[in-house]
Design a protein around this motif. Sequence first.
Motif, PDB file in Angstrom:
ATOM      1  N   TYR A  61      69.460  99.242  17.935  1.00  0.00           N
ATOM      2  CA  TYR A  61      68.783  98.278  18.799  1.00  0.00           C
ATOM      3  C   TYR A  61      67.714  97.500  18.028  1.00  0.00           C
ATOM      4  CZ  TYR A  61      70.673  99.482  23.415  1.00  0.00           C
ATOM      5  OH  TYR A  61      71.482  99.641  24.506  1.00  0.00           O
ATOM      6  N   THR A  62      67.002  98.184  17.137  1.00  0.00           N
ATOM      7  CA  THR A  62      65.965  97.527  16.345  1.00  0.00           C
ATOM      8  C   THR A  62      66.562  96.469  15.431  1.00  0.00           C
ATOM      9  OG1 THR A  62      64.604  99.518  16.413  1.00  0.00           O
ATOM     10  CG2 THR A  62      64.108  97.908  14.681  1.00  0.00           C
ATOM     11  N   ARG A  65      67.644  93.431  17.523  1.00  0.00           N
ATOM     12  CA  ARG A  65      66.492  92.650  17.989  1.00  0.00           C
ATOM     13  C   ARG A  65      65.827  91.892  16.846  1.00  0.00           C
ATOM     14  NH1 ARG A  65      64.658  89.455  21.650  1.00  0.00           N
ATOM     15  NH2 ARG A  65      62.413  89.579  21.936  1.00  0.00           N
ATOM     16  N   GLU A  68      67.806  88.839  16.233  1.00  0.00           N
ATOM     17  CA  GLU A  68      67.570  87.826  17.264  1.00  0.00           C
ATOM     18  C   GLU A  68      66.282  87.063  17.000  1.00  0.00           C
ATOM     19  OE1 GLU A  68      67.499  89.870  20.985  1.00  0.00           O
ATOM     20  OE2 GLU A  68      69.681  90.177  21.035  1.00  0.00           O
TER      21      GLU A  68
END
Length: 105
Positions: A61-62, A65, A68
Motif C-alpha cells: 500500500y505504501t 501511494r 500516486e
Amino acid sequence: MSVGTKTLRPADLDTFEDELLVAELKKAKEELFNLRFQSATGQLESHGRVRAVKRDIARIYTIIRERELGFRKVEVAVVKAAKAAPKAKTKAVAETKDDTAEETK
C-alpha cells in the motif's frame, strides 16, 4: 531486519509494475484471510506469519501511494529489460531447432 516476505522488499517492489503490485496485494490479502481463518479454528501453527503478511500488505500500500503522489517512480527499464531477454533467448532456441530439423531432412 524487518519481518515479512523476502521477495517483497521495497527495492524489489520498485521494479514491479502497478498491475503486478495489485496482484501481489490481492495474494497477500487472501493469505491473511486464510491465516485468520486458521487462527479462529485453532489450526494456525505460525502466529508470526500473520504479522509478516500484515506488514507486506502495508508495504505494498505504501509503494502504491508513493507512486500516486509522485515520490517514487517505476523502474520500467529494469522490468522491460528483464522481460525482453527471455523472449529473445527462446526465439533463438526455436530458430536453432528449426535449422537442425531442416538439416536432418
